[in-house]
Design an enzyme around this catalytic site. Structure first.
Site, PDB file in Angstrom:
ATOM      1  N   ASP A  12       4.798 -10.834   6.378  1.00  0.00           N
ATOM      2  CA  ASP A  12       6.164 -11.192   5.980  1.00  0.00           C
ATOM      3  C   ASP A  12       7.017 -11.669   7.154  1.00  0.00           C
ATOM      4  O   ASP A  12       8.169 -11.247   7.310  1.00  0.00           O
ATOM      5  CB  ASP A  12       6.837  -9.986   5.299  1.00  0.00           C
ATOM      6  CG  ASP A  12       6.152  -9.609   4.006  1.00  0.00           C
ATOM      7  OD1 ASP A  12       5.648 -10.505   3.314  1.00  0.00           O
ATOM      8  OD2 ASP A  12       6.108  -8.405   3.668  1.00  0.00           O
ATOM      9  N   LYS A  62       4.545 -12.326  -7.266  1.00  0.00           N
ATOM     10  CA  LYS A  62       4.949 -11.407  -8.340  1.00  0.00           C
ATOM     11  C   LYS A  62       5.378 -12.206  -9.569  1.00  0.00           C
ATOM     12  O   LYS A  62       6.497 -12.092 -10.069  1.00  0.00           O
ATOM     13  CB  LYS A  62       6.037 -10.452  -7.865  1.00  0.00           C
ATOM     14  CG  LYS A  62       5.548  -9.557  -6.745  1.00  0.00           C
ATOM     15  CD  LYS A  62       6.489  -8.427  -6.441  1.00  0.00           C
ATOM     16  CE  LYS A  62       5.956  -7.581  -5.306  1.00  0.00           C
ATOM     17  NZ  LYS A  62       5.926  -8.269  -3.998  1.00  0.00           N
ATOM     18  N   ILE A  66       7.445 -16.779 -18.551  1.00  0.00           N
ATOM     19  CA  ILE A  66       6.767 -17.054 -19.821  1.00  0.00           C
ATOM     20  C   ILE A  66       5.375 -17.622 -19.521  1.00  0.00           C
ATOM     21  O   ILE A  66       5.125 -18.111 -18.405  1.00  0.00           O
ATOM     22  CB  ILE A  66       7.584 -18.045 -20.694  1.00  0.00           C
ATOM     23  CG1 ILE A  66       7.762 -19.382 -19.955  1.00  0.00           C
ATOM     24  CG2 ILE A  66       8.917 -17.435 -21.094  1.00  0.00           C
ATOM     25  CD1 ILE A  66       8.259 -20.525 -20.843  1.00  0.00           C
ATOM     26  N   PRO A 170       0.457  -0.795  -1.488  1.00  0.00           N
ATOM     27  CA  PRO A 170       1.452  -1.001  -0.430  1.00  0.00           C
ATOM     28  C   PRO A 170       2.324   0.238  -0.214  1.00  0.00           C
ATOM     29  O   PRO A 170       2.377   1.116  -1.076  1.00  0.00           O
ATOM     30  CB  PRO A 170       2.297  -2.143  -0.987  1.00  0.00           C
ATOM     31  CG  PRO A 170       2.248  -1.964  -2.471  1.00  0.00           C
ATOM     32  CD  PRO A 170       0.953  -1.244  -2.802  1.00  0.00           C
ATOM     33  N   GLY A 176       6.619   4.971   4.639  1.00  0.00           N
ATOM     34  CA  GLY A 176       6.336   6.409   4.674  1.00  0.00           C
ATOM     35  C   GLY A 176       4.970   6.847   4.169  1.00  0.00           C
ATOM     36  O   GLY A 176       4.602   8.005   4.338  1.00  0.00           O
ATOM     37  N   ALA A 179      -2.186   5.608   5.106  1.00  0.00           N
ATOM     38  CA  ALA A 179      -3.344   4.842   4.630  1.00  0.00           C
ATOM     39  C   ALA A 179      -4.436   5.775   4.102  1.00  0.00           C
ATOM     40  O   ALA A 179      -4.981   5.563   3.013  1.00  0.00           O
ATOM     41  CB  ALA A 179      -3.888   3.979   5.762  1.00  0.00           C
TER      42      ALA A 179
HETATM   43  O1  O7E Z   1       6.533  -2.067   4.026  1.00  0.00           O
HETATM   44  P1  O7E Z   1       5.642  -3.045   4.699  1.00  0.00           P
HETATM   45  O2  O7E Z   1       6.290  -3.800   5.786  1.00  0.00           O
HETATM   46  O3  O7E Z   1       4.313  -2.438   5.092  1.00  0.00           O
HETATM   47  O4  O7E Z   1       5.293  -4.190   3.626  1.00  0.00           O
HETATM   48  C1  O7E Z   1       4.801  -3.903   2.357  1.00  0.00           C
HETATM   49  C2  O7E Z   1       4.482  -5.183   1.632  1.00  0.00           C
HETATM   50  O5  O7E Z   1       4.021  -4.862   0.327  1.00  0.00           O
HETATM   51  C3  O7E Z   1       5.659  -6.116   1.447  1.00  0.00           C
HETATM   52  O6  O7E Z   1       5.162  -7.440   1.469  1.00  0.00           O
HETATM   53  C4  O7E Z   1       6.184  -5.789   0.077  1.00  0.00           C
HETATM   54  O7  O7E Z   1       6.794  -6.893  -0.532  1.00  0.00           O
HETATM   55  C5  O7E Z   1       4.897  -5.424  -0.647  1.00  0.00           C
HETATM   56  N1  O7E Z   1       5.025  -4.472  -1.761  1.00  0.00           N
HETATM   57  C6  O7E Z   1       5.593  -3.246  -1.583  1.00  0.00           C
HETATM   58  O8  O7E Z   1       5.993  -2.882  -0.477  1.00  0.00           O
HETATM   59  N2  O7E Z   1       5.721  -2.399  -2.652  1.00  0.00           N
HETATM   60  C7  O7E Z   1       5.284  -2.710  -3.888  1.00  0.00           C
HETATM   61  O9  O7E Z   1       5.399  -1.902  -4.781  1.00  0.00           O
HETATM   62  C8  O7E Z   1       4.659  -3.941  -4.087  1.00  0.00           C
HETATM   63  C9  O7E Z   1       4.491  -4.788  -3.002  1.00  0.00           C
HETATM   64  C10 O7E Z   1       3.666  -5.907  -3.179  1.00  0.00           C
HETATM   65  O10 O7E Z   1       3.172  -6.547  -2.305  1.00  0.00           O
HETATM   66  O11 O7E Z   1       3.322  -6.193  -4.430  1.00  0.00           O
HETATM   67  C11 O7E Z   1       2.253  -6.939  -4.589  1.00  0.00           C
HETATM   68  C12 O7E Z   1       1.033  -6.366  -3.867  1.00  0.00           C
END
Ligand code: O7E
Length: 221
Positions: A12, A62, A66, A170, A176, A179
């Site tokens: 990102d 995401k 439709i 994610p 928090g 892994a």
């Molecule tokens: O918190 P970070 O920096 O480790 O980034 C987490 C990434 O996962 C970030 O791109 C965010 O948009 C994505 N993410 C979430 O953090 N939570 C979710 O519930 C869903 C996503 C996501 O990527 O959804 C599609 C996999």
């Protein structure tokens, strides 16, 4: 997507050079790179093709529209070289089916968001997360997105879908989650962003998370 380090890098950043540099630097420690709005809006869709040189690309748009609009979005994403697309499940079965149809034409994957990792994810999405997971399994999606910040929810989603779908998770590090806990709960991959791309030494950060996961998998036998 091959399960090696079990890490998906969430790239990102908003600068093309930086994105390419980090991707090259960490490529040996990540199984895929997730590219979403921050990077694509800043640099253009072609960044997906450029990054695909280093790892399989998961396009995180995401998708939530439709069926016809979903179809048009997925076609763009696969034409530019992505290996998978992330889709919201709350828009319903017909919208999801449209994405899966396009993905199967291109022989690519669809991951469906069942529940999100941030605190607000518990407000509206969590109550319908299990139904979304069931729908994704019935529709033939490749996998689900479930929160590393709530390993008990990853476990629940895994119980619902069994081994039929993969789970990508994610919320590790900056949000928090750990892994090893997400993997222990049943995730196939963790998605990690800031803890890697904002680290002073991204490669070292990725290698440490990979080692933590490896230790967990060894412990599980
Ligand atoms: O918190 P970070 O920096 O480790 O980034 C987490 C990434 O996962 C970030 O791109 C965010 O948009 C994505 N993410 C979430 O953090 N939570 C979710 O519930 C869903 C996503 C996501 O990527 O959804 C599609 C996999």
């Amino acid at each position: 997507m091959e399960r090696k380090t079990r890490i998906i890098l969430a790239l990102d950043v908003s600068d093309r050079e930086e994105a390419l540099k980090i991707a090259e630097d960490v490529s040996e420690f990540v199984d895929a790179i997730k590219v979403g709005y921050p990077l694509v809006l800043a640099t253009g869709l072609e960044i997906i093709r450029e990054l695909a040189e280093f790892a399989p690309i998961i396009a995180d748009f995401k998708v939530a529209d439709i069926p016809n609009t979903n179809r048009l979005i997925c076609e763009q994403v696969f034409e530019v070289g992505a290996d998978a697309v992330i889709v919201q499940g709350f828009t319903g079965r017909d919208s999801l089916d449209a994405c899966i149809e396009v993905a199967s034409e291109y022989r690519k994957d669809v991951f469906v968001v069942s529940e999100m990792s941030h605190p607000g994810g518990a407000e509206f999405l969590q109550p319908v997360g299990e139904a979304i997971a069931r729908m994704a399994a019935e529709a033939g999606a490749s996998g689900l997105v479930a929160p590393a910040t709530r390993p008990e929810r990853v476990k629940k989603i895994r119980e619902i879908v069994g081994d039929k779908l993969t789970i990508i998770s994610p919320g590790v590090g900056a949000q928090g989650g750990r892994a090893s806990n997400a993997i222990a709960a049943g995730a196939d991959w963790v998605i990690v962003g800031r803890s890697i791309y904002k680290a002073e030494l991204p490669k070292k950060a990725a290698s440490e998370i990979a080692a933590e996961i490896e230790a967990e998998l060894r412990r599980e036998g």
